[in-house]
Design an enzyme around this catalytic site. Sequence first.
Site, PDB file in Angstrom:
ATOM      1  N   ARG A  45       0.131  -0.855  -0.435  1.00  0.00           N
ATOM      2  CA  ARG A  45      -0.272   0.045   0.306  1.00  0.00           C
ATOM      3  C   ARG A  45       0.751   1.150  -0.004  1.00  0.00           C
ATOM      4  O   ARG A  45       1.864   1.148   0.149  1.00  0.00           O
ATOM      5  CB  ARG A  45      -0.999  -0.356   0.940  1.00  0.00           C
ATOM      6  CG  ARG A  45      -0.816  -0.646   2.112  1.00  0.00           C
ATOM      7  CD  ARG A  45       0.281  -0.609   2.971  1.00  0.00           C
ATOM      8  NE  ARG A  45       0.236   1.212   3.391  1.00  0.00           N
ATOM      9  CZ  ARG A  45       1.208   2.517   3.768  1.00  0.00           C
ATOM     10  NH1 ARG A  45       2.483   1.545   3.787  1.00  0.00           N
ATOM     11  NH2 ARG A  45       1.428   2.889   3.316  1.00  0.00           N
ATOM     12  N   GLY A  46       0.336   2.355   0.125  1.00  0.00           N
ATOM     13  CA  GLY A  46       0.863   4.185  -0.115  1.00  0.00           C
ATOM     14  C   GLY A  46       1.450   3.909  -1.470  1.00  0.00           C
ATOM     15  O   GLY A  46       1.144   2.855  -2.969  1.00  0.00           O
ATOM     16  N   ALA A  47       0.658   4.737  -1.887  1.00  0.00           N
ATOM     17  CA  ALA A  47       0.934   5.613  -3.934  1.00  0.00           C
ATOM     18  C   ALA A  47       1.483   5.166  -4.817  1.00  0.00           C
ATOM     19  O   ALA A  47       1.510   3.909  -4.902  1.00  0.00           O
ATOM     20  CB  ALA A  47       0.632   7.141  -3.749  1.00  0.00           C
ATOM     21  N   ASP A 237      -2.160  10.294  -2.110  1.00  0.00           N
ATOM     22  CA  ASP A 237      -2.199  10.241  -2.843  1.00  0.00           C
ATOM     23  C   ASP A 237      -2.392  10.027  -3.970  1.00  0.00           C
ATOM     24  O   ASP A 237      -2.345  10.003  -5.597  1.00  0.00           O
ATOM     25  CB  ASP A 237      -3.720   9.018  -2.944  1.00  0.00           C
ATOM     26  CG  ASP A 237      -3.090   7.515  -1.972  1.00  0.00           C
ATOM     27  OD1 ASP A 237      -2.927   8.281  -0.751  1.00  0.00           O
ATOM     28  OD2 ASP A 237      -2.945   6.120  -2.566  1.00  0.00           O
ATOM     29  N   ASN A 247      -5.417  11.598   0.780  1.00  0.00           N
ATOM     30  CA  ASN A 247      -4.801  11.393   1.239  1.00  0.00           C
ATOM     31  C   ASN A 247      -5.469  10.616   2.859  1.00  0.00           C
ATOM     32  O   ASN A 247      -6.756  10.999   1.867  1.00  0.00           O
ATOM     33  CB  ASN A 247      -3.527  12.545   2.433  1.00  0.00           C
ATOM     34  CG  ASN A 247      -2.413  11.748   2.785  1.00  0.00           C
ATOM     35  OD1 ASN A 247      -1.838  10.342   2.147  1.00  0.00           O
ATOM     36  ND2 ASN A 247      -2.207  11.630   3.830  1.00  0.00           N
ATOM     37  N   LYS A 248      -4.820   9.601   3.059  1.00  0.00           N
ATOM     38  CA  LYS A 248      -5.379   9.090   4.329  1.00  0.00           C
ATOM     39  C   LYS A 248      -6.403   9.602   4.854  1.00  0.00           C
ATOM     40  O   LYS A 248      -6.686  10.885   5.537  1.00  0.00           O
ATOM     41  CB  LYS A 248      -4.562   7.874   4.858  1.00  0.00           C
ATOM     42  CG  LYS A 248      -4.944   7.402   6.247  1.00  0.00           C
ATOM     43  CD  LYS A 248      -6.001   6.279   5.642  1.00  0.00           C
ATOM     44  CE  LYS A 248      -4.767   5.365   4.369  1.00  0.00           C
ATOM     45  NZ  LYS A 248      -6.540   4.488   4.041  1.00  0.00           N
TER      46      LYS A 248
HETATM   47  O1  MRU Z   1      -4.707   3.018   2.818  1.00  0.00           O
HETATM   48  P1  MRU Z   1      -3.080   3.635   1.937  1.00  0.00           P
HETATM   49  O2  MRU Z   1      -2.280   2.521   3.063  1.00  0.00           O
HETATM   50  O3  MRU Z   1      -2.483   2.705   0.429  1.00  0.00           O
HETATM   51  O4  MRU Z   1      -3.227   4.390   2.685  1.00  0.00           O
HETATM   52  C1  MRU Z   1      -1.154   5.393   2.065  1.00  0.00           C
HETATM   53  C2  MRU Z   1      -1.722   7.263   2.343  1.00  0.00           C
HETATM   54  O5  MRU Z   1      -2.501   7.321   2.324  1.00  0.00           O
HETATM   55  C3  MRU Z   1      -0.176   7.478   2.508  1.00  0.00           C
HETATM   56  O6  MRU Z   1      -0.115   8.983   2.648  1.00  0.00           O
HETATM   57  C4  MRU Z   1       0.117   7.600   0.980  1.00  0.00           C
HETATM   58  O7  MRU Z   1      -0.223   6.841   0.045  1.00  0.00           O
HETATM   59  C5  MRU Z   1       1.003   8.447   0.442  1.00  0.00           C
HETATM   60  S1  MRU Z   1       2.650   7.275   0.325  1.00  0.00           S
HETATM   61  C6  MRU Z   1       3.900   8.071   0.209  1.00  0.00           C
END
Ligand code: MRU
Length: 347
Positions: A45-47, A237, A247-248
Amino acid sequence: MIETIKWQDNKVYLLDQRILPNKEEYIICESYHDAAEAIYNLTVRGAPLIGVTAAMGFALGAINIQTSDRAQFIAELEKIEKVLADTRPTAKNLFWALQKMMSVVRNAEDQSLDTLKELLVKEAQAIMDDDNERNKKIGQWGAELFDDGDRVLTHCNAGALATAGPFGTALSPIRSAIGQGKKISVLADETRPVLQGARLTAWELLHDDIPVTVITDNSAGFLMAKGMIDKIIVGADRIAANGDVANKIGTYTVAVMAKNHNIPFYVAAPLSTFDFALKNGDQIPIEERQGEEIRCIQDHYITPKKVNVLNFAFDVTPAHYISALISEKGIARPPFEVSLAPWQTTA
Ligand code: MRU
């Protein structure tokens, strides 16, 4: 070094983030379906890491296509692209990476299918290396925003675990500033419901000997009011042309509280996260995930089993709450319509 993803012997190895911090195990993807499933079920996970995994999944799909008929080969690739694109809607990096893979296909009309397969594997590796370079630069630019002694709040995990390398996005400036000799400590929101802060940010910062304290999501306002938070930095994201940031879920709440307490609120992301085709954050697709993520903590129900829940995975922070955006190109400050203009051409 934390290794979230690797390509080895025509397979993709992914550090399984669902079971961190309790177990460090890799899952092996042998097909593009495995990669798509791993993105959807949050193994990764994470963009930025979603983008790299999609690129590798695409390459995996390509090398496993059996046909020697070119039209059929391309049709298969388009199917693979769609399956990977349908996993998670919000992170721009997913679509950016798939577009890069498809442009390799478009530019290789004169090449044999075997050569095209090789080119796609190389492109996936290049996307991974490029992600690392960008995140390193984010750290170099962003370090100046942090002072010796800063107590920095972050939300979710935008660190090494959210990327394909050791820096992260939001955590990269913190790592650089510490590298410059500044003493910085991190407060990590636990980040309900998937607990990326409590499980992942805490794990990776402890791994790198960076002081970290986990707080409940609903503590942040109180700590700001008590003067216990100097700065905030998060990842993204997707970022629209006007600087609105998806973002989250919970990021928006933190940003509003930060403005109320005059605390700088920074967002760090590579240009592969920016979506200049979108005028503002209202146009960003926001993922809604299954209710069991809220109803259960590690398979244990904490709500009545049948209760309704709302599980939006992301929210949108309007640009006017953001003190600066940090990318590999530098630091952009408001008004973002002006400061982001030079970045549009290089995304
Ligand atoms: O649902 P996730 O864990 O993929 O969400 C991740 C986030 O919200 C991060 O802050 C975002 O992707 C940036 S990661 C460098």
